[in-house]
Structures are given as C-alpha cells and as structure tokens.
Design a protein around this motif. Structure first.
Motif, short mmCIF file in Angstrom:
data_model
loop_
_atom_site.label_atom_id
_atom_site.label_comp_id
_atom_site.label_asym_id
_atom_site.label_seq_id
_atom_site.Cartn_x
_atom_site.Cartn_y
_atom_site.Cartn_z
N MET A 1 -7.77 10.79 27.41
CA MET A 1 -7.25 9.53 26.91
C MET A 1 -5.79 9.39 27.32
N ALA A 2 -5.42 8.15 27.63
CA ALA A 2 -4.06 7.89 28.07
C ALA A 2 -3.56 6.57 27.51
N ILE A 3 -2.27 6.53 27.27
CA ILE A 3 -1.64 5.28 26.88
C ILE A 3 -1.27 4.56 28.18
N ARG A 4 -1.80 3.38 28.35
CA ARG A 4 -1.56 2.60 29.57
C ARG A 4 -0.44 1.59 29.35
N PRO A 5 0.27 1.22 30.42
CA PRO A 5 1.30 0.18 30.28
C PRO A 5 0.65 -1.17 29.95
N ILE A 6 1.25 -1.87 29.01
CA ILE A 6 0.77 -3.20 28.61
C ILE A 6 1.53 -4.24 29.41
N ILE A 7 0.80 -5.17 30.03
CA ILE A 7 1.47 -6.24 30.75
C ILE A 7 2.06 -7.23 29.74
N LYS A 8 3.18 -7.78 30.07
CA LYS A 8 3.89 -8.67 29.15
C LYS A 8 3.79 -10.13 29.59
N PHE A 9 3.82 -11.01 28.60
CA PHE A 9 3.89 -12.43 28.82
C PHE A 9 5.14 -12.70 29.65
N PRO A 10 5.14 -13.55 30.66
CA PRO A 10 4.11 -14.50 31.09
C PRO A 10 3.28 -14.03 32.29
N ASN A 11 2.95 -12.76 32.38
CA ASN A 11 2.17 -12.25 33.51
C ASN A 11 0.92 -13.12 33.72
N PRO A 12 0.69 -13.61 34.95
CA PRO A 12 -0.45 -14.50 35.22
C PRO A 12 -1.82 -13.88 34.90
N LEU A 13 -1.92 -12.56 34.87
CA LEU A 13 -3.21 -11.93 34.54
C LEU A 13 -3.65 -12.29 33.12
N LEU A 14 -2.70 -12.63 32.26
CA LEU A 14 -3.03 -12.99 30.88
C LEU A 14 -3.73 -14.35 30.79
N ASN A 15 -3.71 -15.10 31.89
CA ASN A 15 -4.37 -16.41 31.91
C ASN A 15 -5.64 -16.40 32.77
N MET A 16 -6.10 -15.21 33.10
CA MET A 16 -7.30 -15.10 33.94
C MET A 16 -8.50 -14.65 33.11
N ALA A 17 -9.64 -15.29 33.36
CA ALA A 17 -10.87 -14.88 32.68
C ALA A 17 -11.30 -13.52 33.23
N THR A 18 -11.89 -12.72 32.36
CA THR A 18 -12.33 -11.38 32.76
C THR A 18 -13.78 -11.42 33.25
N ASN A 19 -14.17 -10.35 33.91
CA ASN A 19 -15.52 -10.23 34.47
C ASN A 19 -16.42 -9.41 33.55
N ALA A 20 -17.68 -9.80 33.51
CA ALA A 20 -18.65 -9.07 32.69
C ALA A 20 -18.78 -7.63 33.16
N VAL A 21 -19.00 -6.74 32.21
CA VAL A 21 -19.23 -5.33 32.51
C VAL A 21 -20.71 -5.16 32.80
N ASN A 22 -21.02 -4.50 33.92
CA ASN A 22 -22.42 -4.25 34.30
C ASN A 22 -22.76 -2.77 34.31
N GLN A 23 -21.74 -1.92 34.36
CA GLN A 23 -21.98 -0.48 34.39
C GLN A 23 -21.49 0.15 33.09
N PHE A 24 -22.41 0.78 32.41
CA PHE A 24 -22.12 1.44 31.14
C PHE A 24 -22.11 2.94 31.41
#
Length: 168
Positions: A1-24
């Motif tokens: 387990m790792a603590i990952r960097p959190i992107i901050k507002f107004p990073n454009p990634l925060l306005n992008m829809a995510t993709n469905a997960v297909n691999q479990f």
C-alpha cells in the motif's frame, strides 16, 4: 500500500469522466488499497481514482474507522429520492474549502465489488451524500459545479488565497 499524490484543483483531470473497470485483479486491489491509504492521509472520508490522476471508475468511502472502508467499482445511481437534504461538502483536491450542497436525501446505487460481483444498495444520510459526491467526480463533475455561480466563485477564490499563502 502506498500514499499517492492527490491532484489539486483546477487540474483538468478532475473534469474528465472515468472509464469503467473491466479487469478485477491484483492491480485493482492494489489501487483500492492505495486509495484507502491516500484518503486517510489526506485526511478525507471519500476519494476516487480520479483524485490521484487515474481515470478508472473506482471510489473508496470510509465514514468511520470502526466500520472500515467501502470500495465501489463502476458505481452508478439507479434511483434518487424526491426529498433533498443539504450537507457541507469539500474535496481532497481542494483542501480547506467547503460549502453546503443540496442533493437527494436517499439514493440507490448499483456497483461491483473488487471481485466483480454486482450489488445494489440504498443509502441515506452521510453515505448518500458521499456516494453522490464521489459518483459525480467519477462522471467528471467536480463538486463546486453543484454550487451557484456566486458560491463557486467564492470557494475558488478562498482556495486560491490559501494556496498563495502556503507558497509564501
């Protein structure tokens, strides 16, 4: 387990829809574990993969340590109550800023577990708020977009002031 960097507002990634997960698989489990650690370190009670720059439809919510974290893969709201409630919201990507947001008081959510099993459950109270907030984020809708223009502008200015003060 790792603590990952959190992107901050107004990073454009925060306005992008995510993709469905297909691999479990192990990678998904590792992502969920990292999200839990990152959320706790922030600190927060909810986080999505988008908050760490990964456009996968995964969110983790932990209302209290006693109950432990819940992982929702590919969550979607399938029903909303007509009754609404107001609750203070904020984001790990915009720390230190919060505003009241009005949302449906109850929701029913369909999601998958880390093993790919489909589940459906109804939520109210803080869990309903968190699910709607995080699913919005997974849909590319940052929480401030639920505010009036005036409240949104005020929240953004407050965040910019706090960031500027932290740099000085």
């Amino acid at each position: 387990m790792a603590i990952r960097p959190i992107i901050k507002f107004p990073n454009p990634l925060l306005n992008m829809a995510t993709n469905a997960v297909n691999q479990f698989d192990e990678d998904l489990q590792r992502l969920a574990d990292d999200l839990v650690e990152t959320m706790r370190a922030a600190p927060g009670i909810g986080i999505t993969a988008a908050h760490i720059g990964i456009l996968k439809r995964v969110t983790v919510i932990e209302l209290d340590r006693e109950s432990g974290p819940r992982v929702f893969v590919n969550p979607e709201i399938v029903w909303r109550s007509g009754q609404t409630a107001r609750h203070s919201e904020g984001s790990v990507s915009m720390p230190g800023v919060s505003e009241d947001v009005e949302r449906p008081a109850c929701v029913r959510v369909r999601y998958q577990t880390l093993l790919g099993e489909t589940r459906e459950e109804e939520a109210s109270g803080l869990m309903a708020v968190c699910l709607q907030h995080e699913i919005d984020q997974l849909d590319g809708l940052f929480w401030t977009r639920r505010l009036s223009r005036l409240k949104r502008e005020r929240a953004v200015k407050r965040f910019e002031k706090m960031r500027a003060a932290a740099v000085d």
